[in-house]
Design a protein around this motif. Structure first.
Motif, PDB file in Angstrom:
ATOM      1  N   ALA B  52      38.679  32.214  34.052  1.00 55.32           N
ATOM      2  CA  ALA B  52      39.778  32.806  34.810  1.00 55.32           C
ATOM      3  C   ALA B  52      39.212  33.556  36.017  1.00 55.32           C
ATOM      4  CB  ALA B  52      40.568  33.763  33.931  1.00 55.32           C
ATOM      5  N   THR B  53      39.977  33.586  37.092  1.00 56.29           N
ATOM      6  CA  THR B  53      39.492  34.177  38.342  1.00 56.29           C
ATOM      7  C   THR B  53      40.467  35.229  38.838  1.00 56.29           C
ATOM      8  OG1 THR B  53      40.666  32.532  39.635  1.00 56.29           O
ATOM      9  CG2 THR B  53      38.395  32.022  39.037  1.00 56.29           C
ATOM     10  N   ARG B  54      40.126  35.769  40.002  1.00 55.77           N
ATOM     11  CA  ARG B  54      41.002  36.754  40.619  1.00 55.77           C
ATOM     12  C   ARG B  54      42.376  36.154  40.907  1.00 55.77           C
ATOM     13  NH1 ARG B  54      39.696  40.992  45.246  1.00 55.77           N
ATOM     14  NH2 ARG B  54      41.777  41.362  46.012  1.00 55.77           N
ATOM     15  N   GLN B  55      42.377  34.918  41.394  1.00 57.26           N
ATOM     16  CA  GLN B  55      43.653  34.322  41.780  1.00 57.26           C
ATOM     17  C   GLN B  55      44.365  33.655  40.609  1.00 57.26           C
ATOM     18  OE1 GLN B  55      40.951  33.966  43.954  1.00 57.26           O
ATOM     19  NE2 GLN B  55      41.777  35.326  45.510  1.00 57.26           N
ATOM     20  N   GLN B 339      50.414  29.552  38.470  1.00 58.13           N
ATOM     21  CA  GLN B 339      49.452  30.362  39.231  1.00 58.13           C
ATOM     22  C   GLN B 339      48.732  29.574  40.313  1.00 58.13           C
ATOM     23  OE1 GLN B 339      47.158  33.202  36.483  1.00 58.13           O
ATOM     24  NE2 GLN B 339      47.986  31.691  35.070  1.00 58.13           N
ATOM     25  N   MET B 343      48.655  33.701  46.240  1.00 52.32           N
ATOM     26  CA  MET B 343      49.484  34.784  46.763  1.00 52.32           C
ATOM     27  C   MET B 343      49.177  35.043  48.236  1.00 52.32           C
ATOM     28  SD  MET B 343      51.463  35.879  44.289  1.00 52.32           S
ATOM     29  CE  MET B 343      51.711  34.133  44.154  1.00 52.32           C
ATOM     30  N   ARG B 344      47.985  34.611  48.648  1.00 53.17           N
ATOM     31  CA  ARG B 344      47.627  34.696  50.073  1.00 53.17           C
ATOM     32  C   ARG B 344      47.047  33.346  50.452  1.00 53.17           C
ATOM     33  NH1 ARG B 344      43.187  37.847  50.597  1.00 53.17           N
ATOM     34  NH2 ARG B 344      42.898  38.360  48.408  1.00 53.17           N
ATOM     35  N   ASN B 347      42.917  31.252  54.078  1.00 51.65           N
ATOM     36  CA  ASN B 347      42.334  31.194  55.418  1.00 51.65           C
ATOM     37  C   ASN B 347      40.925  31.764  55.403  1.00 51.65           C
ATOM     38  OD1 ASN B 347      44.709  30.205  56.643  1.00 51.65           O
ATOM     39  ND2 ASN B 347      45.573  32.264  56.584  1.00 51.65           N
ATOM     40  N   GLU B 348      40.183  31.452  56.450  1.00 48.99           N
ATOM     41  CA  GLU B 348      38.843  32.005  56.630  1.00 48.99           C
ATOM     42  C   GLU B 348      38.903  33.531  56.527  1.00 48.99           C
ATOM     43  OE1 GLU B 348      34.844  31.246  57.324  1.00 48.99           O
ATOM     44  OE2 GLU B 348      36.394  29.724  57.378  1.00 48.99           O
ATOM     45  N   GLY B 349      38.013  34.085  55.701  1.00 43.21           N
ATOM     46  CA  GLY B 349      37.950  35.536  55.583  1.00 43.21           C
ATOM     47  C   GLY B 349      38.889  36.122  54.547  1.00 43.21           C
ATOM     48  N   SER B 350      39.823  35.330  54.044  1.00 38.80           N
ATOM     49  CA  SER B 350      40.796  35.882  53.105  1.00 38.80           C
ATOM     50  C   SER B 350      40.177  36.118  51.741  1.00 38.80           C
ATOM     51  CB  SER B 350      41.974  34.919  52.949  1.00 38.80           C
ATOM     52  OG  SER B 350      41.517  33.698  52.383  1.00 38.80           O
ATOM     53  N   GLY B 351      39.065  35.460  51.467  1.00 43.46           N
ATOM     54  CA  GLY B 351      38.461  35.562  50.139  1.00 43.46           C
ATOM     55  C   GLY B 351      39.085  34.589  49.166  1.00 43.46           C
ATOM     56  N   VAL B 352      40.148  33.927  49.596  1.00 40.87           N
ATOM     57  CA  VAL B 352      40.838  32.975  48.722  1.00 40.87           C
ATOM     58  C   VAL B 352      40.300  31.582  49.022  1.00 40.87           C
ATOM     59  CG1 VAL B 352      43.082  32.017  48.094  1.00 40.87           C
ATOM     60  CG2 VAL B 352      42.885  34.409  48.814  1.00 40.87           C
ATOM     61  N   GLU B 353      39.793  30.941  47.992  1.00 41.14           N
ATOM     62  CA  GLU B 353      39.297  29.593  48.226  1.00 41.14           C
ATOM     63  C   GLU B 353      40.278  28.579  47.674  1.00 41.14           C
ATOM     64  OE1 GLU B 353      35.346  28.158  47.648  1.00 41.14           O
ATOM     65  OE2 GLU B 353      34.524  30.116  48.206  1.00 41.14           O
TER      66      GLU B 353
ATOM     67  N   TYR D  38      36.649  42.464  45.905  1.00 35.79           N
ATOM     68  CA  TYR D  38      36.867  43.143  47.180  1.00 35.79           C
ATOM     69  C   TYR D  38      38.232  43.795  47.118  1.00 35.79           C
ATOM     70  CZ  TYR D  38      39.269  38.700  47.840  1.00 35.79           C
ATOM     71  OH  TYR D  38      40.083  37.616  47.661  1.00 35.79           O
ATOM     72  N   VAL D  42      39.755  40.779  55.706  1.00 30.31           N
ATOM     73  CA  VAL D  42      40.174  40.464  57.072  1.00 30.31           C
ATOM     74  C   VAL D  42      40.330  38.954  57.155  1.00 30.31           C
ATOM     75  CG1 VAL D  42      39.665  40.668  59.518  1.00 30.31           C
ATOM     76  CG2 VAL D  42      38.802  42.394  57.927  1.00 30.31           C
ATOM     77  N   THR D  43      41.543  38.526  57.325  1.00 27.54           N
ATOM     78  CA  THR D  43      41.838  37.097  57.331  1.00 27.54           C
ATOM     79  C   THR D  43      42.004  36.589  58.761  1.00 27.54           C
ATOM     80  OG1 THR D  43      42.982  37.316  55.236  1.00 27.54           O
ATOM     81  CG2 THR D  43      43.499  35.375  56.539  1.00 27.54           C
ATOM     82  N   MET D 102      47.690  41.656  37.810  1.00 29.58           N
ATOM     83  CA  MET D 102      47.130  40.705  38.773  1.00 29.58           C
ATOM     84  C   MET D 102      48.094  39.546  39.009  1.00 29.58           C
ATOM     85  SD  MET D 102      43.207  40.812  37.443  1.00 29.58           S
ATOM     86  CE  MET D 102      42.578  39.447  38.409  1.00 29.58           C
ATOM     87  N   LYS D 171      55.733  40.019  52.889  1.00 30.51           N
ATOM     88  CA  LYS D 171      56.612  39.534  51.826  1.00 30.51           C
ATOM     89  C   LYS D 171      57.797  40.461  51.554  1.00 30.51           C
ATOM     90  CE  LYS D 171      53.142  36.751  49.504  1.00 30.51           C
ATOM     91  NZ  LYS D 171      52.684  36.172  48.260  1.00 30.51           N
TER      92      LYS D 171
END
Lengths: 248, 396, 779, 184
Positions: B52-55, B339, B343-344, B347-353, D38, D42-43, D102, D171
């Motif tokens: 399980a991950t953050r997202q 899931q 939620m975001r 994008n580059e830098g978002s931390g979301v892959e 984190y 910064v996106t 979460m 949102k």
């Protein structure tokens, strides 16, 4: 009510509080009977710790000749714990080997010999570092001014353990009330600082070493600390839940 | 004293004609695997062992937890029907139902226990600092009570002095009631999440109750087939037939619910719910969905039930088995698919892959091991009971 | 189980090892008895929190920091909210500085090489041995080559660099190479050719800002990176010209994707418009400038229509920009920027920028380009001995070196473009020219250089064409590197001396010029962790050992030696560095205390002063004493006195791209990629490739490609984007490291030093990092 | 005396994408290095347009400190709570790591912290604020994208920014009523 070794360990980890000599509560002092100390084993372990401390220092000529001169005496130890007697390369090979493993390699250090690096984010002087400095000072020691090292360097930790065992043995016959603090320090250094280091540390040695010397001594170090529970139980004379049969 | 022992002995026998040994052995193997998983979690930590991950914070273990506990409440529901509402055919099954419900619930608790980072903290914090606006609290309370009631039921039905039917009826009714409350609250744990539109709403509380009953019926059909080596005695025929019908009815409702859930999530493409449904229909989970859910949990069991005409117990057992397998996918798919929309945006830098705008999750070996723990616990305990306890209840 | 455990623990029962222990030699203990017994617990740091002011050294900006030290350990570096230069900000690198002293990878003790170079065999030596070793090698080289300049000294800016020069001057070599020619030498030269000095831009007050090729949003410079956004007034306009859509471009009111190497054409056309439409500042031009008529004549042909063909920007847009610029003058800024190591004619590009500012009167007034002011510090009047055995710099003496060996002389024909082809016209005495210097060393022309001393520079990574740098190092008989980490260059050294981090050392006061001039100083934020020293101590140590070797002092007047011992060694190096600092500040009462408290010191509240150079009687540092639109000295040197447009004669072959380099806001050149907190922001670099080009080649985003130039090849991930012109590719520097130890940057991404050709700007001696053409293939 | 109502107002048009805030936050709050660990980010928002007509914006963000916080609602043990100033915090000792918060957070602002053995997220640096210092991300920013302050104080920077410029919130359809305001 005497304390079992396991509960002693738990106490040490649960309470990261100051262990000032002479300030222990009754529970702790009554937890151990100094007459149960296995003096001979304590001396043997003291020497092993000290010898390992020498091994994980930079091999100056003096240190090198100490290592070479006493290697035979520790044959049993290395055979049992390292799987072989380490072969000592010539000093001109050992010095670069030490530097490239433990001090500086191309831009990095493969097996940093500092306990801090194995806790937290891999940097020096992580949170437990100050507690270590405190334990050392409260046990009556400090780093010699000529030593430009951090207290959590493996060699310092091992020497400190050796010194604590020495204190235990020497003061065993006196009516010193600080022996319990010594034991606390010994166990905390062993379990909080050295043990978390050994696995990763020896893995790194194994992947970067060119000679077997640090591989074998590293393995001995690792096995020794994996085996720490029964050793301390036997040596300090504690009751243990899991290793009762050994006391039989 | 001696009579008591005598009495107790009356409950015990060694059932050599029930094929328990393979299941006990399989259970033991899974348990060992599970315990290795537990050890890994203790030594390496949750984060290192689980996938399980953050997202995607909720993974396989939440699904298996739901899988077990909902089946358990489904069983309790059927038991309740037998005890409290006079469905006498089920009363014959009552011992097995209560025992099974209890053990399956325990298996479910192993899953949530290993999923939670601080299961022990939970125990006292639920007492001293409960947040009554949190669905998890109600779910916890009802499942706690459910366990208690099932425990009491166990005592009652295994009373060597004979079952107190009145008490059993009361407890059965309570188990049914609390079970429905517990399951629908578990549904609301997801249904309350406004952040996750696929979860949000009444679908899940409803669906869980219905699918739970079908699951309970399936498990009973399967176990009776096993216990009687696919030759269920006549005395249970009524019960089995009724279970088959109940199960068929529930599957029918499930198809109805799922159909409209999917249609409403597709119609005018409501962003995240739409993404989740696409994940199921044609995205990363499509095989799970079409084969696991649609075929094995809905189409095949229903077809088999129809083919059995609620008479062929073996075929109904097979329907139960496919349903139970399919139900695993149904639980997993729902939780994971909900899931998948991040939620975001990734994008580059978002931390979301994100891959194609979606999150990804694959259960880790550690998570499978914990599932093995639950499964193993059920098989081991239940078939141990089959081997040593007298589980045939007489109709009252 | 039981049996096995027992047998493994047999050592406990045996006495052999117990006896052996008694025989350990004396003086082996690292721990000694604590000083007091019972122990004084009050000396333990417990619950203490201190805030210590200092200045950052993660890059060149020297922003104000306040170290938050908890129980003796640095917890966080906070920005200094009152700092005049950094305006209370601290970037990612500055914040990540916390991990610098605590990195286990740092150098901890002097190391002496025992194996072959680059083999990685080292032994530990004491500082005394190290100083002796270095002094002996310096003496040997001096004896052998009878030339003190046979040892070259490389360094880069930093507060301690001035003590490095104590060592350099005490030895007497003239061969020093600094970072400047890798960075901004062309910029300094170009602007100085007009104004006599290199100015700053008053971005806090400007109304119209024209930035060509500067990415202030990522390549951070304080206060500019702060001012151009934070104090952006209503109606301020930002025009950005860059082949890439940079973060700065994203902030611009207009972004022009200018064709690389044609910036000069754009600005010449602007000048053409401003002059032909009579928009220039007549009074200013008349009062302060020299050569307007010649300029007018030159730019007559450079119409916007002409420029449109060169720069691929519509003539109307150029016209509009020119009019707006003149309209907002004098609060218009054509931004000088910093790194300008772009093209071989870069000095003329920068000269053109300066001329645009000059004719619009955008000089030395609020919101314009403003000459730096500085606070004067007392200097130590140090006389170093005059050494007979010192020859002039190799890169100056080597006549015709440029034409003969520097490929750029062939690649970008100089003749007819006003660029010298024999040697660098305006070589800086101290900075030298990296490329020419390296070439001269490789050629042994005019004399052999066989010693290399390096202070915190990493030429292996930072100087284009790494193969040549390696060859140069191979030639050396002695290499000493002073560093914080085992850099790529240190790895090839004979001896490596560990320097303290900026958080552990006293650094001298330093006057930083600018529109907001300040003085800075560093004090230790934390106690040093290891046996490291600062350059102040290292210079002292080496010089003391040098004094013990008579052969090092046989080519000077003995009286000089006595003076040197007294004035340099006894009065400065042997004293605490605080004495040195206090002397620097002797004319500024209270400054030392202020520096300890705040980390910086200003005069007059740090307010800017405008118009010093506009007062009657002021002489600009030029031949005529005026602002020279027509440079008289260039004329003397046979260079173009006016910025004639320099046509690129070598164009990329079809299928080739012009290679551009740049920076991100979270790494400093090659020095920070291994910092875990910065590494996690970016784990490797990627080559920017225009979407259309990628499509043609079938390259998809995220795929690995091979990028190949004349001198080397690298493997790197593709970043397929609309944000770059189709004729260029780009990646940030600092990746693809040679050292497996830069464990995070090793083999991730691509190195620039491996593919950039060593092309030279022959006026200032700067390297040209954007003159390399590459091809791209799927990997 | 009215309570304070803390908020952050962001002018992301200024953002340089320099990542200073993210690194500052990590050191200030002992957030370990890691892809999932984190508190703020910064996106780079998607590039708009085609070459050469391009537009890009950067968006800094973090926990929104919602007045109607879904994470707080679903927390079974009240580990997540809102202070009187409107700051949503986690009591690390009460967290059972059920991770419901979460899944409930529409902003993906929370993560599992091995350091605290708990779920954690942005705290508005309350430990600094209580000493009269600004949150680390606010303080370190070169261009002051973020302003932190009290909405109940009409003279605070945040109040003045919000009264003078239009803003949007992330949102809004979730009706979380965030305390992060993005001015336009």
């Amino acid at each position: 009510m005497e304390m079992s070794f396991e509960s002693l360990k738990e106490t040490i980890f649960a309470q990261s509080r100051t262990l000032r000599p002479g300030m222990q509560d009754k529970h702790e002092t009554s937890a151990w009977d100094k007459n149960r100390l296995d003096v001979e084993s304590a001396l043997a372990l003291k020497n092993i710790f000290f010898y390992l401390s020498l091994i994980f220092r930079y091999p100056t000529e003096q240190i090198y000749s100490e290592i070479a001169g006493h290697l035979e005496a520790f044959t049993d130890f290395f055979t049992d714990y390292g799987g072989a007697v380490p072969e000592l390369p010539p000093i001109d090979d050992l010095q670069p080997e030490y530097i490239s493993l433990f001090v500086n390699n191309q831009g990095f250090v493969p097996a940093a010999p500092y306990a801090s690096c194995y806790q937290g984010d891999g940097l020096l002087m992580s949170d437990n570092f100050y507690r270590l400095r405190q334990i050392i000072m409260e046990s009556g020691f400090m780093l010699d001014a000529s030593v430009h090292e951090l207290e959590d360097h493996l060699a310092v930790l091992l020497e400190f353990c050796s010194s604590l065992l020495n204190t235990l043995v020497e003061k065993n016959n006196s009516s010193d009330k600080n022996l319990m603090a010594c034991i606390y320090a010994l166990l905390e250094i062993s379990y909080r600082y050295i043990e978390p280091l050994v696995d990763d540390f020896t893995d790194k040695i194994n992947s970067y070493a060119s000679y077997d010397f640090y591989k074998v001594t590293g393995k001995a170090l690792k096995s020794l600390f994996h085996d720490a529970d029964p050793i301390y139980v036997q040596l300090l004379g504690f009751r243990s839940n899991s290793t009762n049969e050994l006391q039989g | 004293m001696s009579t008591r022992i005598e009495n107790l002995r009356s409950l015990i026998r060694i059932n050599r004609d029930v094929p328990t040994i393979p299941f006990i052995a399989a259970g033991a193997v899974l348990l060992v695997l599970g315990l290795i998983g537990v050890a890994r979690v203790i030594f390496e930590g949750h984060e290192a062992v689980y996938g399980a991950t953050r997202q995607v914070p909720w993974g396989l273990l939440i699904a298996t937890y739901a899988y077990f506990v909902i089946t358990s409440t489904g069983l309790a529901f059927i038991g309740g029907l037998g005890h409290a509402f006079g469905f006498h055919q089920y009363a014959r099954l009552s011992k097995r139902i209560v025992l099974m419900a209890f053990i399956v619930l325990l298996a479910g608790f192993t899953q949530i226990g290993m999923e939670l980072g601080h299961p022990f903290r939970l125990m006292y914090l639920f007492l001293i600092s409960p947040n009554f606006s949190a669905p998890i609290v109600w779910m916890g309370i009802f499942y706690g009570i459910e366990l208690l009631i099932l425990g009491l039921e166990l005592l009652v039905v295994f009373n060597p002095n004979g079952t107190n039917h009145k008490l059993a009826a009361v407890l059965g009714f309570l188990a049914l009631l609390v079970g429905v409350m517990a399951t629908s609250n578990l549904g609301f744990v997801f249904g309350s999440l406004t952040a996750r539109p696929f979860f949000h709403g009444i679908y899940f509380p409803t669906f869980l109750v219905v699918s739970g009953i079908a699951g309970g019926a399936s498990l009973l059909l399967v176990i009776y087939n096993i216990v009687y080596k696919f030759n269920v005695p006549d005395q249970f025929k009524d019960a089995m037939s009724s279970l088959g019908k109940l199960m068929g009815l529930c599957i029918g409702i499930m198809i109805f619910l799922s159909f409209w859930k999917i249609i409403s999530s597709l119609y005018t493409e409501p962003k995240e719910a739409y993404d989740s449904v696409i994940v199921l229909l044609s995205g990363p989970l499509y095989a799970n969905f079409w084969i696991g859910e649609v075929l094995m949990a809905l189409v095949l069991p229903l077809a088999l039930l129809i083919a059995s005409k609620a008479k062929e117990i073996r075929i109904m057992g097979l329907a139960g088995l496919t349903f139970l397998i399919g139900m695993f996918f149904t639980r997993y798919d729902f939780i994971v698919a909900g899931q998948m929309p991040p939620m975001r945006a990734g994008n580059e830098g978002s931390g979301v892959e994100a891959i194609n705008g979606l999150m990804h999750y694959v259960p880790s070996s550690g998570e499978w091991m914990i599932f093995a723990l639950g499964l193993g616990l059920f098989l081991f305990l239940y078939f141990l009971s089959e081997r040593f306890l007298i589980l045939d209840a007489d109709a009252h | 189980m039981k049996k096995k455990l027992m047998s493994r623990r047999k050592f406990l029962g045996l006495s052999s090892s117990a006896i052996a222990g008694a025989l350990f030699g004396p003086n082996l203990n690292m721990l000694t008895a604590a000083p007091t017994d019972p122990f004084d617990y009050s000396i333990l740091p417990k619950g203490t929190r201190e805030y210590i002011a200092s200045n950052c050294a993660m890059c060149v900006n020297k922003c104000g920091i306040i170290g938050e030290v908890v129980n003796g350990k640095l917890h966080k570096i906070n920005p200094n909210p009152r700092h005049v230069k950094s305006r209370g900000m601290l970037c990612a690198k500055g914040n990540a500085g916390v991990s610098l002293p605590y990195s286990p990878d740092r150098l901890k003790t002097p190391l002496l090489r025992t194996g072959k170079r680059g083999e990685g065999k080292w032994k530990e030596i004491s500082w005394d041995e190290a100083f002796k070793y270095v002094a002996k090698n310096l003496a040997d080289l001096k004896q052998k080559y009878e030339n003190r300049s046979s040892v070259a000294f490389a360094s880069t800016e930093g507060f301690q660099e001035e003590f490095y020069y104590y060592l350099v001057n005490s030895f007497g070599s003239l061969n020093t190479v600094r970072h400047t020619t890798l960075c901004l030498s062309t910029n300094i030269q170009g602007w100085s050719s007009v104004f006599g000095s290199f100015p700053d831009a008053d971005l806090a007050n400007a109304e119209y800002v024209l930035m060509l090729g500067s990415d202030r949003a990522q390549a951070l410079i304080t206060p500019d990176s702060v001012d151009f956004q934070r104090y952006k007034p209503k109606g301020q306009k930002l025009i950005v010209l860059d082949p890439r859509f940079t973060e700065t471009g994203a902030k611009a009111d207009r972004w022009y994707p200018i064709k690389p190497r044609t910036d000069q054409g754009f600005v010449l056309a602007m000048i053409n418009v401003i002059i032909s439409e009579n928009l220039y500042d007549h009074k200013f031009v008349e009062t302060y400038t020299h050569g307007f008529e010649e300029l007018k004549e030159l730019v007559a042909e450079y119409t916007p229509e002409w420029a449109e063909k060169k720069c691929e920007i519509a003539a109307d847009e150029i016209r509009k920009t020119a009019r707006e610029f003149a309209d907002h003058a004098p609060r218009s800024v054509i931004y000088p920027g910093r790194r300008s190591s772009f093209y071989s004619h870069e000095v003329y590009v920068r000269q053109t920028f300066a001329i645009l500012a000059a004719i619009c009167g955008c000089w030395d007034t609020k919101g314009a380009v403003v000459p730096k002011s500085s606070i004067k510090l007392a200097s130590h009047d140090v006389m170093f001995p005059f050494f007979n055995l010192t020859r002039d710099r190799v890169d100056r003496e080597a006549v015709n070196l440029v034409k003969d060996v520097v490929p750029s002389a062939v690649q970008c024909p100089m003749i007819g473009t006003g660029l010298p082809d024999d040697s660098c016209a305006f070589l800086s005495e101290k900075d030298g020219s990296w490329i020419t210097f390296r070439e001269a060393v490789l050629q042994d022309d005019p004399y052999p250089v066989r010693g290399f001393f390096c202070f915190k520079q990493n030429p292996v990574q930072s100087v284009p064409n790494v193969k040549k740098t390696m060859k140069m190092l191979e030639k050396m008989e002695f290499i000493c590197v002073i560093e914080q980490q085992m850099s790529d260059t240190a790895w090839y050294a004979d001896i490596v001396l560990p320097h303290s981090t900026y958080l552990e050392s006293w650094d001298p006061a330093h006057s930083i010029g600018g529109i907001w001039p300040i003085v800075e100083m560093r004090q230790p934020v934390i106690k040093p962790l290891f046996d490291t020293k600062t350059m102040f101590e290292i210079s002292g140590g080496i010089i003391h050992e040098m004094l013990k070797i008579p052969s090092l002092w046989d080519d000077i007047d003995p009286v000089d030696l006595v003076d040197f011992k007294k004035n340099v060694v006894e009065d400065i190096l042997d004293k605490p560095i605080q004495d040195y600092i206090k002397h620097q500040l002797v004319n500024h009462p209270g400054a030392y205390k202020q520096l300890l408290k705040e980390g910086f010191y200003t005069v007059d509240g740090g307010r800017p002063t405008y118009g010093k150079t506009l007062k009657p009687g002021f002489r600009f540092k030029s031949k005529t004493g005026k602002i020279e639109l027509f440079n008289e000295r260039y004329k003397e040197f046979g260079l173009f006195p006016l910025p004639k447009y320099c046509e690129p004669e070598i164009l990329p072959d079809p299928g080739q791209y012009r290679f551009l380099v740049g920076r991100t806001a979270w790494n400093t050149h090659t020095s920070t990629q291994n910092n875990p907190y910065l590494w996690e922001i970016q784990k490797e670099n990627a080559v920017w490739l225009n979407t259309g080009e990628a499509k043609k080649k079938g390259i998809v985003d995220g795929e690995y490609v091979r990028i190949k130039s004349k001198i080397g090849e690298q493997r790197i991930k593709a970043y397929v984007t609309e944000k770059i012109r189709p004729d260029c590719v780009f990646y940030v520097n600092g990746w693809g490291r040679k050292s497996p130890g830069m464990s995070r940057a090793y083999k991730s991404g691509a190195s620039e030093a491996e593919i950039i050709d060593d092309v030279l700007d022959t006026i200032s001696g700067g390297v040209c990092m954007h003159e390399t053409f590459v091809t791209i293939k799927k990997a | 005396m009215k309570n304070k109502r803390y908020a952050i107002v962001l002018d992301t048009k200024k953002c340089l994408n320099c990542k200073a805030c993210t690194v500052a936050c990590k050191f200030e709050n002992f957030v370990p290095v890691g892809d999932d660990t984190y508190r703020i980010w910064v996106t780079e928002l998607p590039l708009q347009g085609k070459f050469p007509h391009l537009h890009q914006e950067y968006q800094t963000s973090q926990c929104q400190h919602c007045e109607n916080a879904p994470c707080e609602k679903v927390c079974p043990t009240k580990a997540t709570f809102t202070t009187p100033e409107g700051v949503v915090l986690v009591d690390y000792k009460k967290c059972i790591l059920c991770k419901a918060c979460m899944t409930a957070c529409p902003y993906d602002a929370r993560f599992v912290s091995e350091h605290h053995e708990s779920v954690e997220k942005c705290t508005f640096c309350m430990h600094r604020v209580s000493e009269g210092r600004e949150p680390a991300c606010v303080e370190t920013c070169p261009v002051r994208v973020r302003e932190f302050g009290d909405l109940n104080d009409p003279n605070s920077k945040v109040s003045r920014l919000l009264s003078s410029r239009p803003y949007l919130q992330l949102k809004p359809e979730k009706n979380t009523r965030p305390r992060l305001f993005y001015v336009l």
